[in-house]
Design an enzyme around this catalytic site. Structure first.
Site, PDB file in Angstrom:
ATOM      1  CG  PHE A  11      -1.439   1.288   1.569  1.00  0.00           C
ATOM      2  CD1 PHE A  11      -2.156   2.101   0.720  1.00  0.00           C
ATOM      3  CD2 PHE A  11      -1.491   1.642   2.935  1.00  0.00           C
ATOM      4  CE1 PHE A  11      -2.867   3.211   1.096  1.00  0.00           C
ATOM      5  CE2 PHE A  11      -1.985   2.885   3.334  1.00  0.00           C
ATOM      6  CZ  PHE A  11      -2.572   3.499   2.258  1.00  0.00           C
ATOM      7  CG  ASP A  31       6.107  -6.540  -2.670  1.00  0.00           C
ATOM      8  OD1 ASP A  31       5.789  -5.648  -2.190  1.00  0.00           O
ATOM      9  OD2 ASP A  31       5.644  -7.501  -2.178  1.00  0.00           O
ATOM     10  CE1 TYR A 146       4.370  -4.630  10.857  1.00  0.00           C
ATOM     11  CE2 TYR A 146       3.179  -3.419  12.668  1.00  0.00           C
ATOM     12  CZ  TYR A 146       4.021  -3.460  11.439  1.00  0.00           C
ATOM     13  OH  TYR A 146       3.985  -2.205  10.553  1.00  0.00           O
ATOM     14  CB  THR A 176      -1.226   5.398   7.012  1.00  0.00           C
ATOM     15  OG1 THR A 176      -0.213   5.981   8.050  1.00  0.00           O
ATOM     16  CG2 THR A 176      -1.200   5.987   5.482  1.00  0.00           C
ATOM     17  NE  ARG A 187      -3.736  -2.019   8.724  1.00  0.00           N
ATOM     18  CZ  ARG A 187      -2.408  -1.578   8.286  1.00  0.00           C
ATOM     19  NH1 ARG A 187      -1.744  -1.016   9.282  1.00  0.00           N
ATOM     20  NH2 ARG A 187      -2.213  -1.763   7.195  1.00  0.00           N
TER      21      ARG A 187
END
Lengths: 313, 313
Positions: A11, A31, A146, A176, A187
């Site tokens: 993102f 990636d 994390y 964000t 989220r």
């Protein structure tokens, strides 16, 4: 400049690629699509100044091209369902992944930029959180794969800065949102927007009184650009300090969607941080930066982008 | 049992090797001597049930022998001057080193034992520290190369336990002393004892009122043995809760050395933890364990061992 970005299909990574290309730079994206999306790479594949390497940066960064000016390490699963699905991979991209980025920067005499996170503050006892706050993190709980990976990433970045002279930057990104978030990001903003688009009730965990701050992605990208333009090695918070409770967020979503919203209550997950709000005094001082995009405006952009992608699919 | 120990030439590692050999087990020691000592390997080299691999476990553990029952990960610089001299190596042995140990345990269906540390509590706001306390650690300060490496090591150990089913143990070792500590260890007991042996004044940092708890190594080893005998995956504190100020410690040293002691005051280093004391309720409950050796008795043993090594060199 010649810029390598890990997590380029993520993102935030994909917005960075877009901005660097707009600004005239050459970009190498890396990636492995563990949480990044192939469509985010496809956006730039025909651009003459973009190249892409499909690789797991925890195993190494297979770049052999011209000298780099910057290495930006943005690769990591970042939402709780993703990093809890891939706990070991998340730990590795924070440790080995960060170190491979630092070694690449060292080899090229490039600058290194670490995307850290407000999660290093854990479930904070200080509110709002300045960069000097050491955080309150469970080192072996379910979120530790994390949180501790990012704390480790900060520690090794500072170790390479102090011991090997790498010119480093560290940001701590607070919540964000914006276009190109995964629909299954997990989220609250994506959950709410997609639930609302499907006409479902919005899920509230706990009593909905817990607050979050929400930063629109364009504000974050602008902060990153500014930090790249100054020399400052300690962590810098980038986030929007305006707080909303989950119930207030649901109300703004209703306003943007222009239809009534139902709520469904569920228990709070274990280790869920209760409250998080950036102190952005440092970023304001050294970067003359503060967020410009209101929640309603940002959500309008997000909802439009989803409508567009549905319409175009 | 067939037991592999990383850091076998270190202070604690070498006492573990000794105990396992005494108890009839076969031991594979691994060390790269970054802070371990060759003389600690030499102690066991002629033992028929001991073998040694010189290797950096951060790069991999080159073991190809019979099936292991246990992998114990005790490799790491552990004293501030050592880990600050080798910050990147310290970070790596916490991340890659721990993961190599976990992967080896997974491959052999062996149990895995992590040596963590009271440093995960940092500069604690809770006193004494129970295992449930999340700690107060600067994620990017000068000590973070050690503290965050160990927090990461706990996180990845729990991730392998939860996600891959490895049967794991974690201990948090509080200040431990005894024979075979390096003379340049840099921690207060070795500093004091060696200063006293040389007839120099003992260096007190700050006002000497900061407290530490000191565990004799035999007590630690007994706790480790007991934890290997039960099934418990969360971290367990092993330390001696009896607190001494630096001034009190200096007085006990004087008593043991049987001569008068001078003191020299210096400023407190940055990030120095002010106070650390284990809550050993958990170890007492699940292991029926508590420290048996008094500070004076332990210091007598330590001083005797140093006299012996001086006499024999």
């Amino acid at each position: 400049m010649n810029i390598l970005i890990t997590g380029s299909a993520g993102f935030v990574g994909s917005h960075l690629v877009e901005r660097f290309l707009q600004d005239g730079h050459s970009v190498i994206g890396v990636d492995n699509y563990i949480s990044g999306q192939r469509q985010n790479t496809a956006l730039f594949l025909t651009h003459p100044r973009f190249q892409f390497l499909e690789a797991d940066v925890s195993q190494g960064i297979p770049y052999t091209g011209e000298t780099l000016d910057w290495v930006l390490h943005f690769a990591s699963p970042a939402s709780p369902p993703h990093y809890q699905e891939f706990p070991v991979e998340t730990l590795m991209v924070g440790a080995q992944g960060t170190q491979h980025g630092l070694e690449l920067a060292l080899k090229h005499s490039a600058k290194f930029f670490l995307a850290s996170t407000s999660e290093v503050y854990g479930d904070p006892h200080v509110h709002p959180q300045p960069e000097s706050y050491w955080g309150h993190v469970n080192p072996n709980g379910l979120r530790s794969c994390y949180d501790e990976a990012k704390r480790y990433a900060e520690a090794i970045t500072m170790a390479y800065h102090r011991a090997k002279g790498v010119d480093t930057r560290i940001i701590r990104i607070f919540n964000t949102y914006g276009p190109r978030m995964r629909a299954d990001d997990g989220r609250v903003i994506t959950n709410f927007v997609h639930q609302a688009l499907r006409g479902e009730p919005l899920t509230i965990y706990g009593d909905g009184q817990q607050t979050r701050s929400f930063q629109y992605v364009d504000d974050l990208i602008e902060g990153i650009m500014r930090l790249m333009g100054v020399t400052y090695h300690e962590p810098v918070n980038l986030g929007n300090p305006t707080e909303f409770t989950m119930l207030e967020l649901a109300a703004v979503i209703g306003k943007v969607m222009e239809h009534s919203i139902e709520l469904e209550y569920k228990p709070l997950p274990s280790d869920d941080p209760k409250q998080r709000q950036p102190d952005i005094g440092l970023a304001t001082n050294i970067l003359d930066w503060k967020p410009q995009v209101s929640l309603q405006e940002g959500l309008q952009n997000l909802v439009s982008s989803i409508d567009y992608s549905l319409a175009s699919s």
